[in-house]
Design a protein around this motif. Sequence first.
Motif, mmCIF file in Angstrom:
data_model
loop_
_atom_site.group_PDB
_atom_site.id
_atom_site.type_symbol
_atom_site.label_atom_id
_atom_site.label_comp_id
_atom_site.label_asym_id
_atom_site.label_seq_id
_atom_site.Cartn_x
_atom_site.Cartn_y
_atom_site.Cartn_z
ATOM 1 N N PHE A 109 -15.604 -1.948 29.075
ATOM 2 C CA PHE A 109 -17.056 -1.892 28.919
ATOM 3 C C PHE A 109 -17.695 -3.251 29.211
ATOM 4 C CE2 PHE A 109 -15.945 1.796 26.164
ATOM 5 C CZ PHE A 109 -16.669 2.751 26.854
ATOM 6 N N ASP A 110 -17.046 -4.321 28.775
ATOM 7 C CA ASP A 110 -17.584 -5.662 29.013
ATOM 8 C C ASP A 110 -17.749 -5.929 30.510
ATOM 9 O OD1 ASP A 110 -17.009 -7.261 26.141
ATOM 10 O OD2 ASP A 110 -15.649 -5.615 26.582
ATOM 11 N N ASP A 113 -20.399 -3.546 32.167
ATOM 12 C CA ASP A 113 -21.755 -3.992 31.829
ATOM 13 C C ASP A 113 -22.147 -5.209 32.671
ATOM 14 O OD1 ASP A 113 -22.365 -2.076 29.894
ATOM 15 O OD2 ASP A 113 -21.514 -3.256 28.259
ATOM 16 N N TYR A 114 -21.220 -6.136 32.793
ATOM 17 C CA TYR A 114 -21.455 -7.353 33.581
ATOM 18 C C TYR A 114 -21.702 -7.028 35.059
ATOM 19 C CZ TYR A 114 -20.120 -11.566 36.223
ATOM 20 O OH TYR A 114 -20.075 -12.595 37.122
ATOM 21 N N LYS A 116 -22.452 -4.052 36.468
ATOM 22 C CA LYS A 116 -23.512 -3.071 36.736
ATOM 23 C C LYS A 116 -24.855 -3.743 36.989
ATOM 24 C CE LYS A 116 -24.971 1.206 37.071
ATOM 25 N NZ LYS A 116 -24.667 1.970 38.296
ATOM 26 N N GLU A 117 -25.082 -4.905 36.369
ATOM 27 C CA GLU A 117 -26.338 -5.627 36.559
ATOM 28 C C GLU A 117 -26.441 -6.258 37.946
ATOM 29 O OE1 GLU A 117 -26.897 -8.508 33.517
ATOM 30 O OE2 GLU A 117 -27.052 -7.014 31.898
ATOM 31 N N ILE A 141 -17.716 6.297 30.555
ATOM 32 C CA ILE A 141 -17.925 5.331 31.643
ATOM 33 C C ILE A 141 -18.538 5.972 32.888
ATOM 34 C CG2 ILE A 141 -16.094 3.759 30.856
ATOM 35 C CD1 ILE A 141 -14.313 4.918 33.102
ATOM 36 N N TYR A 144 -21.723 4.557 34.728
ATOM 37 C CA TYR A 144 -21.698 3.258 35.399
ATOM 38 C C TYR A 144 -21.605 3.395 36.925
ATOM 39 C CZ TYR A 144 -20.835 0.733 31.000
ATOM 40 O OH TYR A 144 -20.939 0.187 29.739
#
Length: 227
Positions: A109-110, A113-114, A116-117, A141, A144
Amino acid sequence: MDIEHVFFDLDHTLWDFEKNSDLTFQKVFDKQNITVDLSSFLDIYKPLNKEYWKLYREEKVTKSELRYGRLKKTFDAINYTISDELIDVIAIEYIDFLPDFNHLFDYTFDILDYLKEKYQLHIITNGFEEVQTKKMKSSKIFHYFDKVITSESVGLKKPNPKVFIHALETANANTDNSIMIGDSIEADIEGAINIGLKAIHCNFENEKINSDKFVSINSLLEIKQYI
């Protein structure tokens, strides 16, 4: 590195296949009263499963032959008498129950999240189409990823270059602005490199790798060092 698109493999890369598979067999065996020692079964099954997946990638066995053969050979090897009918039931239930377990590798997830931006994220998987989406939704997930390309939807399997070319076309991406991340050197890494894609190898078992064609990482968080 002007990356815009990041393509991930799923099993053994984000989704912890071994842990989830072990739990699935335990559930199926309990349900069907299969009285074998699970660890003894898995010691035989896991290398056989790898062999069958290699044959499947090479178009030497069908999906049904893979599902039956890996179980039949394992039960034969541990001298457990079982009917073909029950093997078929186990094969079906294994696929049905597998997405119920949703263990991911540390920091999944970390890193998603990183990334995906900054990038568009996609999946390229040789796994069976009816299972992979369920796995991703169960493990939370799925959202994503912009595109999910399965080998069954293409009609070919990684490392066939047409799979990667199809994935790039589907994502409106190209080799210059994309990178492939996966665990299999043959299917993911060499397959990607052979069409000019950059690649990062997920080496979570810390195997000795000697190659200057790609980087290997031992943790998903290390991806931040490269893109």
